[in-house]
Design a protein around this motif. Structure first.
Motif, mmCIF file in Angstrom:
data_model
loop_
_atom_site.group_PDB
_atom_site.id
_atom_site.type_symbol
_atom_site.label_atom_id
_atom_site.label_comp_id
_atom_site.label_asym_id
_atom_site.label_seq_id
_atom_site.Cartn_x
_atom_site.Cartn_y
_atom_site.Cartn_z
ATOM 1 N N ASN A 58 -25.732 26.940 -2.832
ATOM 2 C CA ASN A 58 -26.017 27.706 -4.075
ATOM 3 C C ASN A 58 -25.601 27.530 -5.340
ATOM 4 O O ASN A 58 -24.608 27.567 -5.627
ATOM 5 N N PRO A 59 -26.578 27.461 -6.162
ATOM 6 C CA PRO A 59 -25.958 26.430 -7.024
ATOM 7 C C PRO A 59 -25.427 27.498 -8.330
ATOM 8 O O PRO A 59 -25.159 26.995 -9.402
ATOM 9 N N LEU A 60 -26.143 29.357 -8.317
ATOM 10 C CA LEU A 60 -25.223 29.849 -8.869
ATOM 11 C C LEU A 60 -23.962 30.249 -8.824
ATOM 12 O O LEU A 60 -23.130 30.610 -9.301
ATOM 13 N N GLN A 61 -22.946 29.842 -7.715
ATOM 14 C CA GLN A 61 -21.647 29.856 -7.606
ATOM 15 C C GLN A 61 -20.524 28.820 -8.153
ATOM 16 O O GLN A 61 -18.903 28.577 -7.457
ATOM 17 N N PHE A 62 -21.014 26.996 -8.485
ATOM 18 C CA PHE A 62 -21.071 25.946 -9.109
ATOM 19 C C PHE A 62 -20.980 26.701 -10.631
ATOM 20 O O PHE A 62 -21.672 26.583 -11.443
ATOM 21 N N GLY A 63 -19.537 25.446 -11.305
ATOM 22 C CA GLY A 63 -19.209 25.645 -12.655
ATOM 23 C C GLY A 63 -19.673 24.535 -13.056
ATOM 24 O O GLY A 63 -19.993 23.246 -12.592
ATOM 25 N N PRO A 64 -20.024 24.263 -14.908
ATOM 26 C CA PRO A 64 -21.013 22.996 -15.240
ATOM 27 C C PRO A 64 -19.902 21.437 -14.992
ATOM 28 O O PRO A 64 -20.625 20.945 -14.653
ATOM 29 N N ASN A 65 -18.751 21.738 -14.054
ATOM 30 C CA ASN A 65 -17.809 20.444 -14.272
ATOM 31 C C ASN A 65 -17.683 20.158 -12.215
ATOM 32 O O ASN A 65 -16.843 19.777 -12.248
ATOM 33 N N GLU A 66 -18.362 20.982 -11.468
ATOM 34 C CA GLU A 66 -18.102 21.220 -10.288
ATOM 35 C C GLU A 66 -18.863 20.155 -9.208
ATOM 36 O O GLU A 66 -20.012 19.483 -9.863
ATOM 37 N N ASP A 67 -18.881 20.099 -8.053
ATOM 38 C CA ASP A 67 -19.390 19.057 -6.944
ATOM 39 C C ASP A 67 -20.849 19.627 -6.564
ATOM 40 O O ASP A 67 -21.080 19.627 -5.092
ATOM 41 N N LEU A 68 -21.983 20.152 -7.596
ATOM 42 C CA LEU A 68 -22.929 20.295 -7.161
ATOM 43 C C LEU A 68 -23.868 19.408 -6.369
ATOM 44 O O LEU A 68 -24.013 19.598 -5.277
ATOM 45 N N ASP A 69 -23.599 18.736 -7.336
ATOM 46 C CA ASP A 69 -24.731 17.393 -6.928
ATOM 47 C C ASP A 69 -23.966 16.777 -5.737
ATOM 48 O O ASP A 69 -24.846 16.172 -5.190
ATOM 49 N N SER A 70 -23.419 16.523 -5.456
ATOM 50 C CA SER A 70 -22.548 15.338 -5.009
ATOM 51 C C SER A 70 -21.954 16.495 -3.590
ATOM 52 O O SER A 70 -21.463 16.031 -2.920
ATOM 53 N N TYR A 71 -22.060 17.515 -3.496
ATOM 54 C CA TYR A 71 -22.052 18.826 -2.422
ATOM 55 C C TYR A 71 -22.864 17.703 -1.111
ATOM 56 O O TYR A 71 -23.511 18.003 -0.859
ATOM 57 N N PRO A 72 -22.242 17.480 0.264
ATOM 58 C CA PRO A 72 -23.084 16.514 0.942
ATOM 59 C C PRO A 72 -24.118 17.843 1.736
ATOM 60 O O PRO A 72 -23.358 18.971 1.962
ATOM 61 N N ARG A 73 -25.284 17.341 2.047
ATOM 62 C CA ARG A 73 -26.434 18.099 2.320
ATOM 63 C C ARG A 73 -26.740 17.277 3.765
ATOM 64 O O ARG A 73 -27.182 16.312 3.732
#
Length: 283
Positions: A58-73
């Motif tokens: 969920n992108p809405l719960q990630f901050g701008p400097n957090e690991d959204l792009d690298s979160y394992p899928r």
């Protein structure tokens, strides 16, 4: 076990289950599943006839400097594990499916009180994102129960208050923390740890156990006890986010009169943020 990617497909599958008078359980996840997630599925299986597992980062719960792009899928691996675990339906929507008009200007669900401080202080906006996506998932699935892990203690408190305040017809259940043999709470983010960091990581749980033992032995000088525990963690190589004693029900700061205490911690090893907690009853 089927996998669907749209709300229309989800509702069609659930309509068939309801026609068969099946009791429905929901386990919301962000994927990259481990044994802790599978324990949530097992709890749902024991209490319902039809288990839905959502997989959505969920992108809405990630901050701008957090690991959204690298979160394992890891959808294929997750599907295999869920099939073995006895789940009935996987809901794996895209970001566009969940937020068809984008996230800018999207309605937010904000839960006051229990969302403040702790992770809410260090991750601004995080719990608005969590409570919003969980509300959407609960409305999409309309389960009888929804199961969440107790490792995310504050998140569980936020979701319980949200469901209560909004009169959502669902029972929110918490499942106990699943730990590795050395005590480390299982987390998808444990995979970010280096070998040396992984050897150090159990010290977080060990320190919480030290605090627990001191409290059970009658110690009530909370500030000095937390100072001691903080030094233990810093000396071990952690960068502390917080270490606090809270009332387990209200999440207000604990006092000498608090009977049910939650020991809550978040700390970094390298770039990896770990959280853990212990709950104890004082007489």
């Amino acid at each position: 076990m089927n996998t669907v990617h749209t709300v229309a497909q989800l509702r069609a599958a659930l309509s068939r289950a309801r026609q068969e008078n099946k009791r429905i359980g929901l386990v919301p996840t962000m994927g990259n599943l481990h044994d802790g997630h599978l324990a949530l599925v097992e709890m749902a299986r024991q209490r319902t006839d039809y288990v839905v597992v959502s997989i959505f980062v969920n992108p809405l719960q990630f901050g701008p400097n957090e690991d959204l792009d690298s979160y394992p899928r890891t959808l294929a691996e997750d599907q295999s594990r869920l099939l073995d675990a006895g789940a009935h339906l996987v809901f794996a929507p895209s970001v566009n499916e969940m937020y068809p008009h984008g996230m800018e200007g999207h309605t937010l669900v904000s839960v006051p009180g229990v969302s403040e401080g702790l992770c809410g202080a260090s991750r601004p906006g995080h719990f608005d994102g969590v409570s919003t996506v969980v509300t959407k998932l609960l409305n999409m699935v309309q389960p009888d129960i929804a199961v969440f892990g107790e490792k995310d203690f504050q998140q569980l408190a936020v979701i319980r208050k949200m469901a209560h305040d909004l009169c959502l017809p669902v029972q929110i259940m918490g499942a106990p923390i699943v730990r590795a043999a050395d005590g480390l709470a299982l987390s998808s983010r444990n995979g970010y740890l280096s070998e040396a960091e992984r050897r150090t990581a159990p010290r977080l749980h060990q320190t919480l156990k030290y605090v627990e033992q001191q409290l059970l032995a009658g110690r009530r000088d909370f500030a000095s006890l937390l100072d001691e525990a903080t030094r233990q963690l810093v000396d071990a190589g952690f960068r502390l986010d917080y270490l606090e004693l809270r009332d387990a029900a209200s999440l207000q700061p604990a006092s000498a009169r608090t009977s049910d205490i939650a020991i809550l911690a978040a700390a970094f090893l390298g770039t990896t943020r770990l959280i853990d907690n212990l709950v104890l009853k004082l007489t």
